[in-house]
Design a protein around this motif. Structure first.
Motif, short mmCIF file in Angstrom:
data_model
loop_
_atom_site.label_atom_id
_atom_site.label_comp_id
_atom_site.label_asym_id
_atom_site.label_seq_id
_atom_site.Cartn_x
_atom_site.Cartn_y
_atom_site.Cartn_z
N GLY A 271 -39.53 -9.17 7.95
CA GLY A 271 -40.22 -9.89 6.38
C GLY A 271 -41.17 -9.53 6.49
O GLY A 271 -41.93 -9.74 5.82
N ILE B 146 -44.45 -6.29 5.53
CA ILE B 146 -44.50 -5.25 4.64
C ILE B 146 -45.72 -4.81 5.08
O ILE B 146 -46.78 -5.87 4.87
N SER C 30 -45.40 -10.94 3.69
CA SER C 30 -44.27 -11.50 3.98
C SER C 30 -43.43 -11.34 2.71
O SER C 30 -43.34 -10.86 1.81
N GLU C 31 -42.15 -11.22 2.79
CA GLU C 31 -40.91 -11.84 1.93
C GLU C 31 -40.69 -13.13 1.66
O GLU C 31 -40.57 -13.19 0.15
N GLN D 159 -48.32 -15.63 1.65
CA GLN D 159 -47.31 -14.23 1.62
C GLN D 159 -48.21 -12.99 1.49
O GLN D 159 -47.74 -12.61 2.26
N GLY E 209 -42.13 -2.64 -1.38
CA GLY E 209 -41.13 -1.94 -0.19
C GLY E 209 -41.34 -2.05 0.61
O GLY E 209 -42.53 -1.13 1.36
N LYS E 210 -40.93 -1.54 1.59
CA LYS E 210 -41.20 -1.02 3.26
C LYS E 210 -41.05 0.49 2.95
O LYS E 210 -39.75 1.30 3.08
N ASN F 104 -43.62 -16.73 9.55
CA ASN F 104 -42.90 -16.39 7.98
C ASN F 104 -41.19 -17.16 8.80
O ASN F 104 -40.24 -17.70 7.68
#
Length: 413
Positions: free
Chosen positions: A25, A27, A47-48, A81, A147-148, A247
């Motif tokens: 999760g 990035i 973090s997602e 986050q 996005g990753k 997370n």
């Protein structure tokens, strides 16, 4: 080894070649926005999902604007986050305008990734006393890809560097509650490094579920065992922080000291922090050698740490190691002014495998052999046995070289 807990097994975790994005999760990335001439200078981490978070900050009385903003974010819910970080400019001693810039960075990054402002922390590193080129940073944040990307961890590590000569990362994997839990970290630091935090930033991520109060407690303890046990030059900066985000995406049962597999998490966490601390010490500006001082036989933990940090911080010890001079009198001198009450008749000191002092008397060793050890190894080990107790501590540092003066004499050139 760190002594925060009883280690059940040296094999409770696996070392991996992962990076700060390895836990589920997370990035991260980095890009060049124009603070530096060419190198990446803007980094991001998020973090997602919102993560429980903890932080430890520099003890310097003058704390830079980014620290004030990050403290404010964390104070609201002990959650983060994301982090937005720039290098090349510390945004320190920049007054109300600098503080406004740190708030702008938080706002822009939060808006860009679509989270609340209070879930974003800010960090900066670089030259003190210069305002940020805030328009360049705004443009840089707007160009952050969402996005990753598999190269994101590598670019994150590059974008947080200043005078560092290499990237710093560590990662460990452990099984808890039948779930794979990952702990990873990235750091920067090369100069102005001294116990109680220095010109260093460290970011630690984990997908473990950890109770909030436990996270802050163990981070402070681990910083005391690792990052606070390194020194390069005796200076402490205005910007330093260690931030940890957990997370919970590994979906293990919430971790605390009462969890039956708590020691496994702590093993992995200890490994990551220790490796990052040692890499910072090894990368001291101009350094050619990593120096490790292990102190045992102390009456208290604090006494062991004090002696270790005093020896590792001695400029005379550091220059002797650079010159491959086995002048153990400098080590004795540092122990003597550490402020710890030591019985010299119980004191034993080893330099590598050579006993240079035994029970307060010169040891039997060949000076030429000790010289060869110092000259021929990039890692130097000094063992000090105080002979008066059961407590121990480890500190890390580096030699002091001509290049250190050269680098710092031209830092802004």
């Amino acid at each position: 080894m760190n002594q925060l807990y009883e280690k059940a097994s040296a094999a409770s975790y696996s070392k991996t070649d992962g990076n700060i994005m390895s836990p589920l999760g997370f990035i991260a990335g980095g890009l060049h926005c124009g603070i530096k001439r060419k190198r990446p200078d803007l980094a991001w981490l998020y973090s997602e999902v919102p993560a429980k978070a903890a932080a430890v900050y520099t003890t310097n009385h003058f704390q830079a604007a980014p620290i004030k903003v990050t403290k404010e974010s964390l104070a609201k819910s002990q959650m983060l986050q994301g982090m937005i970080i720039n290098s090349g400019n510390a945004n320190s001693f920049t007054g109300n305008e600098g503080l406004a810039h740190a708030y702008m960075m938080r706002k822009w990054f939060a808006g860009h990734i679509g989270v609340e402002e209070d879930l974003i922390g800010v960090a900066s590193t670089g030259v003190i006393g210069e305002l940020l080129p805030i328009e360049k940073i705004e443009a840089g944040i707007s160009n952050i890809p969402i996005g990753k990307n598999e190269t994101g961890g590598d670019f994150f590590e590059k974008a947080i560097l200043t005078t560092d000569t290499f990237q710093k990362r560590a990662c460990a994997v452990v099984e808890i509650d039948g779930k794979t839990v990952t702990v990873a970290g990235a750091a920067k630091g090369s100069g102005m490094i001294h116990p109680n935090m220095a010109t260093m930033l460290a970011f630690i991520t984990t997908d473990a579920e950890v109770e909030s109060e436990t996270l802050q407690t163990v981070l402070k303890q681990m910083v005391n065992e690792t990052f606070n046990m390194i020194t390069v030059d005796g200076d402490t900066s205005t910007n330093d922080m260690v931030v940890m985000m957990a997370n919970g995406m590994a979906e293990n049962q919430p971790l605390s000291a009462q969890h039956p597999e708590w020691h496994k998490f702590m093993d992995a966490f200890s490994y990551v922090c220790t490796q990052l601390a040692k890499q910072i010490a090894r990368d001291g500006e101009g350094a050619t050698k990593l120096v490790e001082v292990f102190v045992s036989g102390a009456e208290t933990k604090n006494a062991a740490q004090t002696v270790a940090k005093t020896v590792i911080g001695s400029n005379l010890v550091k220059t002797a190691i650079f010159g491959a001079d086995a002048n153990w009198g400098r080590i004795i001198n540092a122990i003597g002014y550490s402020g710890v009450n030591v019985d010299e008749n119980m004191l034993t000191v080893k330099l590598g495998g050579f006993t240079v002092v035994e029970n307060g008397m010169p040891g039997s060793y060949l000076d030429e052999e000790a010289h060869k050890y110092l000259a021929g190894n990039e890692e130097i080990h000094i063992d000090v046995d105080l002979g008066s107790g059961s407590h121990s501590a480890i500190a890390w540092g580096c030699d002091l070289t001509y290049d250190y003066v050269k680098i710092n004499a031209t830092y802004r050139s």
